[in-house]
Design a protein around this motif. Structure first.
Motif, PDB file in Angstrom:
ATOM      1  N   SER A   1      23.329  36.413  39.531  1.00 50.88           N
ATOM      2  CA  SER A   1      24.544  35.760  40.001  1.00 50.88           C
ATOM      3  C   SER A   1      25.768  36.639  39.748  1.00 50.88           C
ATOM      4  CB  SER A   1      24.700  34.410  39.297  1.00 50.88           C
ATOM      5  OG  SER A   1      25.900  33.795  39.683  1.00 50.88           O
ATOM      6  N   ALA A   2      25.884  37.175  38.548  1.00 49.38           N
ATOM      7  CA  ALA A   2      27.046  37.999  38.201  1.00 49.38           C
ATOM      8  C   ALA A   2      27.087  39.279  39.021  1.00 49.38           C
ATOM      9  CB  ALA A   2      27.032  38.323  36.710  1.00 49.38           C
ATOM     10  N   CYS A   3      25.938  39.907  39.251  1.00 43.15           N
ATOM     11  CA  CYS A   3      25.900  41.140  40.036  1.00 43.15           C
ATOM     12  C   CYS A   3      26.346  40.870  41.469  1.00 43.15           C
ATOM     13  CB  CYS A   3      24.502  41.748  40.007  1.00 43.15           C
ATOM     14  SG  CYS A   3      24.409  43.368  40.803  1.00 43.15           S
ATOM     15  N   HIS A   4      25.867  39.777  42.041  1.00 43.87           N
ATOM     16  CA  HIS A   4      26.294  39.433  43.405  1.00 43.87           C
ATOM     17  C   HIS A   4      27.798  39.186  43.436  1.00 43.87           C
ATOM     18  CE1 HIS A   4      26.029  37.932  47.508  1.00 43.87           C
ATOM     19  NE2 HIS A   4      26.939  37.054  47.113  1.00 43.87           N
ATOM     20  N   MET A   5      28.301  38.417  42.464  1.00 45.07           N
ATOM     21  CA  MET A   5      29.730  38.114  42.430  1.00 45.07           C
ATOM     22  C   MET A   5      30.560  39.395  42.332  1.00 45.07           C
ATOM     23  SD  MET A   5      31.995  36.111  39.575  1.00 45.07           S
ATOM     24  CE  MET A   5      31.726  37.463  38.429  1.00 45.07           C
ATOM     25  N   LEU A   6      30.193  40.288  41.426  1.00 45.08           N
ATOM     26  CA  LEU A   6      30.962  41.522  41.250  1.00 45.08           C
ATOM     27  C   LEU A   6      30.895  42.402  42.496  1.00 45.08           C
ATOM     28  CD1 LEU A   6      30.023  42.207  37.539  1.00 45.08           C
ATOM     29  CD2 LEU A   6      32.264  41.468  38.421  1.00 45.08           C
ATOM     30  N   SER A   7      29.734  42.450  43.136  1.00 41.94           N
ATOM     31  CA  SER A   7      29.599  43.211  44.384  1.00 41.94           C
ATOM     32  C   SER A   7      30.464  42.597  45.473  1.00 41.94           C
ATOM     33  CB  SER A   7      28.129  43.243  44.833  1.00 41.94           C
ATOM     34  OG  SER A   7      27.321  43.868  43.863  1.00 41.94           O
ATOM     35  N   TYR A   8      30.438  41.279  45.567  1.00 41.88           N
ATOM     36  CA  TYR A   8      31.214  40.565  46.584  1.00 41.88           C
ATOM     37  C   TYR A   8      32.713  40.752  46.365  1.00 41.88           C
ATOM     38  CZ  TYR A   8      33.049  36.790  49.447  1.00 41.88           C
ATOM     39  OH  TYR A   8      33.756  36.067  50.369  1.00 41.88           O
ATOM     40  N   LEU A   9      33.168  40.581  45.138  1.00 43.07           N
ATOM     41  CA  LEU A   9      34.597  40.733  44.853  1.00 43.07           C
ATOM     42  C   LEU A   9      35.074  42.146  45.154  1.00 43.07           C
ATOM     43  CD1 LEU A   9      34.886  38.678  41.543  1.00 43.07           C
ATOM     44  CD2 LEU A   9      35.548  37.948  43.856  1.00 43.07           C
ATOM     45  N   ALA A  10      34.245  43.134  44.855  1.00 44.63           N
ATOM     46  CA  ALA A  10      34.613  44.525  45.160  1.00 44.63           C
ATOM     47  C   ALA A  10      34.767  44.720  46.665  1.00 44.63           C
ATOM     48  CB  ALA A  10      33.568  45.483  44.597  1.00 44.63           C
ATOM     49  N   LEU A  11      33.834  44.187  47.435  1.00 50.77           N
ATOM     50  CA  LEU A  11      33.920  44.311  48.889  1.00 50.77           C
ATOM     51  C   LEU A  11      35.149  43.586  49.433  1.00 50.77           C
ATOM     52  CD1 LEU A  11      30.169  43.868  49.882  1.00 50.77           C
ATOM     53  CD2 LEU A  11      31.519  45.984  49.935  1.00 50.77           C
ATOM     54  N   CYS A  12      35.424  42.401  48.900  1.00 47.29           N
ATOM     55  CA  CYS A  12      36.604  41.660  49.347  1.00 47.29           C
ATOM     56  C   CYS A  12      37.875  42.437  49.039  1.00 47.29           C
ATOM     57  CB  CYS A  12      36.653  40.280  48.692  1.00 47.29           C
ATOM     58  SG  CYS A  12      35.459  39.124  49.405  1.00 47.29           S
ATOM     59  N   ALA A  13      37.956  43.019  47.867  1.00 51.71           N
ATOM     60  CA  ALA A  13      39.138  43.798  47.509  1.00 51.71           C
ATOM     61  C   ALA A  13      39.313  44.975  48.464  1.00 51.71           C
ATOM     62  CB  ALA A  13      39.038  44.285  46.064  1.00 51.71           C
ATOM     63  N   ARG A  14      38.214  45.644  48.802  1.00 53.64           N
ATOM     64  CA  ARG A  14      38.287  46.787  49.722  1.00 53.64           C
ATOM     65  C   ARG A  14      38.669  46.363  51.134  1.00 53.64           C
ATOM     66  NH1 ARG A  14      33.080  48.948  46.921  1.00 53.64           N
ATOM     67  NH2 ARG A  14      34.009  50.380  45.406  1.00 53.64           N
ATOM     68  N   LYS A  15      38.276  45.165  51.519  1.00 52.34           N
ATOM     69  CA  LYS A  15      38.576  44.664  52.874  1.00 52.34           C
ATOM     70  C   LYS A  15      39.846  43.810  52.893  1.00 52.34           C
ATOM     71  CE  LYS A  15      34.921  46.394  54.841  1.00 52.34           C
ATOM     72  NZ  LYS A  15      34.992  47.401  55.882  1.00 52.34           N
ATOM     73  N   ARG A  16      40.537  43.765  51.779  1.00 53.62           N
ATOM     74  CA  ARG A  16      41.799  43.034  51.649  1.00 53.62           C
ATOM     75  C   ARG A  16      41.651  41.525  51.892  1.00 53.62           C
ATOM     76  NH1 ARG A  16      44.204  47.222  50.159  1.00 53.62           N
ATOM     77  NH2 ARG A  16      44.935  48.991  51.340  1.00 53.62           N
TER      78      ARG A  16
END
Length: 156
Positions: free
Chosen positions: A67-82
């Motif tokens: 769960s945490a790995c998915h969340m951290l991956s998702y948040l990173a992608l969201c930050a990169r895509k604004r």
């Protein structure tokens, strides 16, 4: 970024203080996870495996890691895509059962619930979960399916 990363953890069986492993049903399954510079994690076996329910068990930790790995991956992608995420929680679920002669995880479903700012791209925020799954180190390291049932909504 370096292509090799190493991690270290020490696990100490603290149950020995309660006695040696003289009987399968009665020895203590308590242990500590120690990682330099961090708080100790108190662990035990899950109650079905004669542990206690007041400590983390390996099954809990595996599910939480996914769960945490998915969340951290998702948040990173969201930050990169604004895409501005304002809240995130996940009600992850996992199932263990007998398979190929042994008890093992056979599936995990992550159920992230995400809130983004009202001016964000809702469809993009939804599809980034698929991308996050593809780059999650932990999900790509296990031998059972990890599925996502994500919900994304605008902040009010």
């Amino acid at each position: 970024m370096a292509q090799i990363h190493e991690f270290f953890a020490r696990v100490d069986w603290t149950g020995a203080r309660k006695g040696a492993t003289t009987d399968y049903k009665t020895y203590s399954r308590d242990y500590d996870i120690l990682i330099d510079g961090r708080s100790t994690i108190k662990g035990s076996a899950a109650p079905p495996f004669l542990g206690t329910d007041d400590r983390y068990n390996p099954e809990d930790l595996l599910l939480a890691s996914l769960s945490a790995c998915h969340m951290l991956s998702y948040l990173a992608l969201c930050a990169r895509k604004r895409i501005k995420v304002t809240a995130y929680h996940d009600d992850a679920w996992g199932k263990m059962e007998m398979k190929d002669g042994g008890l093992r995880f056979t599936e995990v479903i992550l159920k992230p619930f995400v809130t983004i700012e009202a001016d964000g791209d809702l469809e993009k925020a939804k599809t980034l979960h698929e991308d996050a799954h593809g780059i999650c180190f932990i999900a790509n390291s296990v031998n059972f399916p990890v599925r996502n049932e994500a919900s994304v909504m605008f902040a009010k």
